[in-house]
Design an enzyme around this catalytic site. Structure first.
Site, PDB file in Angstrom:
ATOM      1  N   ASP A 167       0.156  -0.932   0.439  1.00 37.25           N
ATOM      2  CA  ASP A 167      -0.108   0.180  -0.248  1.00 37.25           C
ATOM      3  C   ASP A 167       0.886   1.372   0.075  1.00 37.25           C
ATOM      4  O   ASP A 167       1.965   1.026   0.428  1.00 37.25           O
ATOM      5  CB  ASP A 167      -1.213  -0.306   0.902  1.00 37.25           C
ATOM      6  CG  ASP A 167      -1.556   1.327   1.551  1.00 37.25           C
ATOM      7  OD1 ASP A 167      -2.250   1.869   0.232  1.00 37.25           O
ATOM      8  OD2 ASP A 167      -1.498   1.739   2.244  1.00 37.25           O
ATOM      9  N   ASP A 184      -2.059  -0.536   5.678  1.00 40.28           N
ATOM     10  CA  ASP A 184      -1.874  -0.380   8.124  1.00 40.28           C
ATOM     11  C   ASP A 184      -3.303   0.606   7.769  1.00 40.28           C
ATOM     12  O   ASP A 184      -3.551   0.613   8.862  1.00 40.28           O
ATOM     13  CB  ASP A 184      -0.927   1.172   8.007  1.00 40.28           C
ATOM     14  CG  ASP A 184      -1.530   2.685   7.061  1.00 40.28           C
ATOM     15  OD1 ASP A 184      -1.964   2.155   6.009  1.00 40.28           O
ATOM     16  OD2 ASP A 184      -1.225   3.099   7.682  1.00 40.28           O
ATOM     17  N   ASP A 222      -7.358  -1.546   3.458  1.00 41.39           N
ATOM     18  CA  ASP A 222      -6.512  -2.329   3.390  1.00 41.39           C
ATOM     19  C   ASP A 222      -6.901  -4.139   3.326  1.00 41.39           C
ATOM     20  O   ASP A 222      -6.186  -5.206   3.112  1.00 41.39           O
ATOM     21  CB  ASP A 222      -4.931  -2.437   3.444  1.00 41.39           C
ATOM     22  CG  ASP A 222      -4.414  -1.321   2.886  1.00 41.39           C
ATOM     23  OD1 ASP A 222      -4.428  -0.537   2.259  1.00 41.39           O
ATOM     24  OD2 ASP A 222      -3.728  -0.302   4.401  1.00 41.39           O
TER      25      ASP A 222
END
Length: 648
Positions: free
Chosen positions: A325, A513, A517
């Protein structure tokens, strides 16, 4: 020893009660052999009998209880072999078997307890009491009674009792026991502080963000203890082999005895059947993986990597692709104004005008503009066009602030395109219908991101960036960090679909995080959450959680897991090789009971010691520290990045 048994207090080996009976058995066995060599017949037999009883007391009761519940185990094979040896008059060999098996079992238990003890010791980092600010003044309360939003007063040298955010004071904190980062981190109001960290020279006040009984340290311990109850693929492989092997060995021994009666020599073949029982027992195989997994997971916890299960640990060691990410993982999740383009007015005026409208916004970009222009006029008649920007009146002029998709940069279009090409998000400032400025805002890379990506490239790991940001900004950031495969403008479900696509071609890890996600983390072969205190949904969906945010934990964790897989594989191969070699030697009488027992138990000790090697901290292989005077970012160790991941 089952994973759910309580962890015994670790004491020196000479005070360990679990080793007492095996040691007594060993002393009596040596005494018996000495008396036998001296020609003292019956005293030697008595010594051997005492050795047999002391050793057998450690495993025979358990084997009997398990048999009564319908279970078969290695202890049953050892019990039958010992009883048979006594009936055949080989009391010394039976005593040797009992001693060696009991000492191997005790060493296994001690190895497992040692790994668990290191984990439980994390809880000792939480102080028993905490100083809390009340209206009546400061009071001391048990740490377990701390509640969210309590204000903790932490003086110099004291430990922080729970997770929180600094609200007053400045200091430095030592988080090495929690995150593995060896350099103290400077903290000021607004900075997070994890439970168990040690305050430096200054007194600080911390607003608790977690209860005393439910903070990052207790979460780490809970997750890893759950991991010890779960088994990975190699553990299941070892169990699949060991479980049917016990009844197969019993059947083989029975057939050998039957063959002895058929050929008219039952005594010889009964003795060989007993030797076969020991030779083919899968005791080393049964412990080949658990000792390794528990040791490795405990070691990972010490350098800031929480692995939730043995299966997750094994999958981590097989990863070939890592998907990142962007926001909060590769970047700091703290946007800053990095460039301003103007058309006929002062740069500071552009920023102040934009800040006037952004003053009431909670958007992350607003905080960046306000930080760049804290002194600004007050806007009136402010309205928001959701997803586009803001409008209002500033000093009598009609002002709009928003994205290039909403506002035309006009004469600043080329400047705006250049900012986007450099990975910035562009905000257009329009006054009375004319674009007067463009503001470039960028969430900067984590300081160690390029180094971590370089190490992963060196290890042959493929990398992908998955982000909801616009394509041009994402590709620019990917080029800066060294990731060529960039997939942008993705929704959470799109990220999960991308992970499923990548996993179809090879084991894939996803690192993120945030709440968005969570679907991708759950879909990955190994989901990794950055920061055990991050989004609860992300941590819950992930297989692995990092207590810190240093991206170099990724190559460390992968290297550690790969090494653990190699150790587990080596243990399984050795355990099977011992059985394959000893079985024919025992069957054809080339090796007697004493020899088989000795070889088998030495192999078991080797397997245990090899498994314990997985507890070695991978940070000892890190590169040398930089020259004196080299500067480090806050919370980053001066010894630089860890060694490259060895190729599997």
């Amino acid at each position: 020893m089952s994973s759910d048994e309580p962890t015994r207090e670790m004491v020196p080996w000479w005070r360990d009660r679990a080793l007492l009976l095996p040691m007594v058995s060993g002393v009596l066995l040596a005494l018996g052999f000495g008396l036998e060599w001296a020609g003292a017949g019956w005293p030697a037999t008595v010594a051997h009998a005492g050795s047999l009883l002391a050793g057998a007391a450690t495993f025979v009761p358990g084997a009997v209880r398990r048999l009564m519940r319908g279970g078969l185990g290695v202890g049953l094979l050892m019990t039958i072999a010992a009883v048979g040896a006594v009936l055949l008059g080989h009391v010394g060999e039976a005593a040797a078997l009992a001693f060696l098996f009991s000492i191997a079992e005790a060493l296994e238990d001690r190895a497992l307890d040692r790994a668990r003890h290191g984990l439980r010791a994390l809880l000792s980092l939480i102080p028993e009491t905490a100083r809390v600010s009340r209206r009546s003044g400061e009071v001391m309360i048990p740490a377990a009674q701390i509640r969210e939003l309590d204000i903790l007063v932490v003086r110099a040298g004291e430990r922080v009792a729970t997770d929180g955010v600094v609200v007053a004071g400045r200091s430095s904190i030592d988080t090495s026991a929690v995150t593995g980062e060896s350099i103290p981190v400077e903290v000021a109001p607004g900075d997070p502080v994890p439970a168990g960290s040690i305050n430096g020279a200054g007194s600080i006040r911390i607003e608790a963000t977690a209860d005393g009984r439910d903070n990052s340290l207790t979460t780490i311990v809970r997750l890893v203890e759950q991991a010890q109850a779960k088994q990975g693929d190699r553990a299941r492989l070892a169990d699949r082999i060991a479980r049917p092997l016990v009844p197969m060995v019993l059947i083989a021994a029975t057939l050998i005895v039957g063959f002895g009666f058929l050929v008219g020599d039952p005594g010889l073949w009964t003795e060989r059947a007993l030797v076969v029982l020991v030779a083919a027992s899968p005791c080393a195989l049964a412990i080949a993986v658990p000792v390794t997994v528990i040791s490795a997971i405990g070691a990972a916890t010490r350098f800031g990597v929480v692995i939730k299960s043995g299966a997750a640990f094994e999958r981590l060691g097989s990863i070939r692709t890592v998907a990142f990410d962007k926001t909060g993982t590769l970047t700091r999740n703290r946007p800053d104004v990095v460039d301003v383009g103007t058309a006929g007015i002062d740069r500071d005026l552009v920023l102040r005008t934009a800040a006037s409208l952004e003053a009431g916004s909670t958007h992350p970009l607003a905080s960046a503009i306000l930080a760049a222009a804290p002194d600004h006029p007050t806007a009136t008649e402010v309205t928001e066009d959701a997803g586009h920007g803001l409008g209002g009146t500033v000093d009598g002029a009609a002002v709009r602030v928003g994205s290039t998709r909403w506002l035309n940069p006009g004469s600043l279009s080329e400047r705006a395109h250049g900012m986007e090409a450099e990975g910035m998000t562009v905000v257009v400032v329009e006054v009375d219908g004319t674009a007067v400025g463009v503001i470039g805002i960028r969430d900067e890379l984590q300081p160690e991101a390029v180094d971590a990506i370089r190490q992963l490239h060196a290890a042959g790991i493929d990398m992908v960036m998955l982000t909801g940001d616009n394509t041009r900004t994402a590709r620019a950031l990917g080029a800066r960090v060294g990731i060529g495969d960039v997939r942008a403008e993705l929704r959470p479900q799109d990220k999960a679909a991308a992970i499923e696509e990548l996993s179809a071609t090879g084991p894939t890890a996803m690192i993120g995080d945030g709440i968005n996600d969570a679907p991708a983390l759950a879909a990955a072969d190994a989901g990794i959450a950055m920061g055990a205190n991050g989004s609860a949904a992300a941590v819950e969906s992930a297989d692995v959680a990092f207590t810190g945010t240093d991206l170099r934990l990724i190559p460390q964790a992968l290297a550690h897991a790969r090494r653990g897989r190699r150790i587990m594989t080596g243990n399984i191969v050795l355990s099977l090789a011992i059985i394959v070699v000893l079985f024919p030697l025992a069957l054809f009488g080339l090796l007697g009971l004493a020899g088989v027992v000795l070889v088998h138990e030495i192999a078991e000790v080797i397997v245990i010691l090899n498994g314990v090697r997985a507890a070695r901290d991978p940070r000892v292989r890190a590169t040398a520290a930089p020259r004196s005077g080299a500067r480090c970012r806050r919370g980053t160790s001066p010894n630089g990045a860890p060694a490259p991941i060895p190729r599997a």
